[in-house]
Design an enzyme around this catalytic site. Structure first.
Site, PDB file in Angstrom:
ATOM      1  N   GLY A  72      -2.781   4.299   4.550  1.00 25.58           N
ATOM      2  CA  GLY A  72      -1.994   4.940   5.615  1.00 25.58           C
ATOM      3  C   GLY A  72      -0.701   5.500   5.076  1.00 25.58           C
ATOM      4  N   ASN A  73       0.205   5.843   5.971  1.00 28.61           N
ATOM      5  CA  ASN A  73       1.526   6.312   5.549  1.00 28.61           C
ATOM      6  C   ASN A  73       2.585   5.850   6.550  1.00 28.61           C
ATOM      7  OD1 ASN A  73       1.888   8.476   7.618  1.00 28.61           O
ATOM      8  ND2 ASN A  73       0.047   9.257   6.626  1.00 28.61           N
TER       9      ASN A  73
END
Ligand code: CTP
Length: 379
Positions: free
Chosen positions: A187-188
Site C-alpha cells: 500500500g501507500n
C-alpha cells in the site's frame, strides 16, 4: 452583520439567546432586520400561536450563528436542545455557517477543537476565528471573523452552490491495497484527505458526486456524495469504468498502487517457507483508461506527484493520458502531499496555462481546483 445582510438584499430573521441580550438589545436587532426577534418559545397573545422553530428552520436558505460561543458550540456538537436557537439549529434544513468567538485559551482547548471538527463533519461551514485583541484584553486567536468577511463568505456560498448543478462528477480518493495473502498487502501512505475534500467541495457546488475510495478512515457527509469503497486497483478500475460514462467530469486523485503481487496466496505466507522474492506486475492505469474512453464534452483531471523535473513530467503525463487538467503536487514542499492537512499545488491545462498556488488547507486547495474545473467546463 444584520445591517450588512439587509443592505445586501437578504431577508433576515434573528434568533437570540438570553446571553446575547447582554450585548445588544432585541429592539435594535428587530429594527435592523425588520422582523420580530425570536428568543424563547413564546405564545403570541393575539393569535395564540407558539414560536415555531421548525418553520424558522425551514424558512431560511442559510443559518449563520455569529458569534458562536464555546457553550453553543458544545451544545451543537452534542445535540443538546435547551433553547430556541438550538431547536432551530437541530431542525434547520439549510446549510449552517458558524463564526466562533471566544477567549484564546477557550479557543485552543482540546474540547473546542474536537467540537469544531464534529461540526465540520456534520457539514456545517466554519469561519475560523481571527487573531487579534480579544474582549478579555488578551491578544490571540478567538476574534469573530469580521462581519464584512462573513457577508463575503455568504455571497460566495450562494454563488458557488449552483455552479455544478445537474453535473455528475466521478472522484477517486485514497490509496489502494494490493493483497499479498489474507493478512498482508502492498500500500501507500495516502490518507484520502485531498479526494474527500474535493468531493465535499464539488458536492457543495451542486454536483452529484460519485466518490470511489480506497481504504481510508474518512467518511463523506454531504448528501450529494455517493460513496463506493474499494480495496484494490482492479476494484477501483471496475467501479470507475462503470461510472465514467455517466459523468461529465472525472477527477482522479487516488494514489493507486502502480504494482501488485503477481501471485496472491490464499493462506497466510509462513515465515518458515522463506519468502525471499516478491514478483510484481503492473496494475491497470485507471486514469489512462478513462483518457482513452473520454468523449467530447467530458473533462478529465489527473494528479501527479513528482520529485524531479516536476512541471515537465506533469505536462508529459497530461498529454500521455489525454487529460484536460493536471494537479501537480511536489513532495519537495514541506507540508504538501500524503497525509498532511495542507497541500501546495500547481495546475496545468492542455494549453500549458500554469497556475501556482501557495501552501493551503486541503479544503481551500479543493476550491481552487474546483474553480479551475468550472472555468474549463464552460469553455
Ligand atoms: N493513476 C491511476 N491508475 C494507476 C496509477 C495512477 O488512475 N494505476 C492516476 C492517479 O490517480 C493520478 C495519476 O494517475 O491521478 C498520477 O499517477 P502517477 O502514479 O504519478 O502516474 P504514472 O503515470 O504512473 O507516472 P510515474 O511514472 O510518475 O509513476
Amino acid at each position: 452583520m444584520v445591517r450588512l445582510f439587509a443592505k445586501a438584499g437578504a431577508e433576515v430573521k434573528v434568533v437570540m439567546t438570553e446571553a446575547a441580550k447582554d450585548f445588544v438589545t432585541p429592539l435594535t436587532l428587530s429594527t435592523l432586520s425588520n422582523h420580530p426577534v425570536f428568543s424563547a418559545f413564546q405564545r403570541d397573545e393575539d393569535t395564540g400561536e407558539w414560536t415555531n422553530h421548525v418553520e424558522l428552520g425551514m424558512w431560511a436558505d442559510l443559518m449563520v450563528i455569529a458569534p458562536l460561543s464555546a457553550n453553543t458550540l458544545a451544545k451543537m456538537a452534542t445535540g443538546r436542545c435547551d433553547n430556541l436557537l438550538m431547536a432551530v439549529y437541530l431542525s434547520a434544513k439549510c446549510p449552517v455557517m458558524v463564526a466562533p468567538a471566544m477567549d484564546l485559551d477557550m479557543y485552543q482547548h482540546p474540547t473546542t477543537t474536537e467540537n469544531l471538527v464534529k461540526l465540520r463533519q456534520f457539514g456545517n461551514i466554519i469561519l475560523e476565528a481571527r487573531s487579534g485583541e480579544l474582549a478579555s484584553g488578551l491578544v490571540g486567536q478567538g476574534r469573530m471573523e469580521e462581519p464584512e468577511e462573513i457577508l463575503e463568505q455568504v455571497i460566495t456560498h450562494f454563488a458557488d452552490s449552483a455552479v455544478f448543478n445537474g453535473k455528475k462528477i466521478l472522484i477517486t480518493a485514497g490509496p489502494t491495497h494490493e493483497r499479498l495473502d489474507p493478512v498482508r498487502f502492498i500500500g501507500n501512505y495516502s490518507s484520502g484527505k485531498m479526494g474527500f475534500a474535493l468531493a465535499e467541495q464539488l458536492a457543495g457546488m451542486g454536483a452529484h458526486v460519485l466518490l470511489v475510495s480506497g481504504p481510508t478512515a474518512l467518511s463523506a457527509h454531504h448528501p450529494n456524495i455517493e460513496l463506493t469503497r474499494v480495496v484494490s486497483a482492479d476494484e477501483m478500475y471496475t467501479a470507475c469504468i462503470e461510472k465514467f460514462e455517466h459523468c461529465e467530469i472525472a477527477v482522479l486523485s487516488a494514489a493507486v498502487a502502480d504494482f501488485k503481487p503477481k501471485y496472491r496466496a490464499d493462506d497466510k505466507l509462513k515465515k518458515s517457507s522463506g519468502l525471499h522474492n516478491l514478483e510484481l506486475e503492473p496494475t491497470v492505469d485507471i486514469l489512462a483508461s478513462l483518457g482513452e474512453r473520454k468523449q467530447p464534452g467530458q473533462l478529465l483531471v489527473g494528479f501527479a506527484l513528482e520529485t524531479s523535473n516536476e512541471l515537465e513530467n506533469a505536462m508529459d503525463k497530461l498529454r500521455r493520458k489525454n487529460l484536460d487538467l493536471i494537479v501537480l503536487n511536489s513532495l519537495r514542499d514541506p507540508g504538501a502531499g500524503f497525509a498532511h492537512d495542507t497541500n501546495k499545488v500547481t495546475l496545468v491545462d492542455r494549453e500549458n496555462n500554469i497556475s501556482r498556488f501557495e501552501l493551503k488547507d486541503k479544503r481551500e486547495v479543493a476550491r481552487d481546483i474546483a474553480m479551475r474545473i468550472k472555468e474549463l467546463s464552460v469553455k
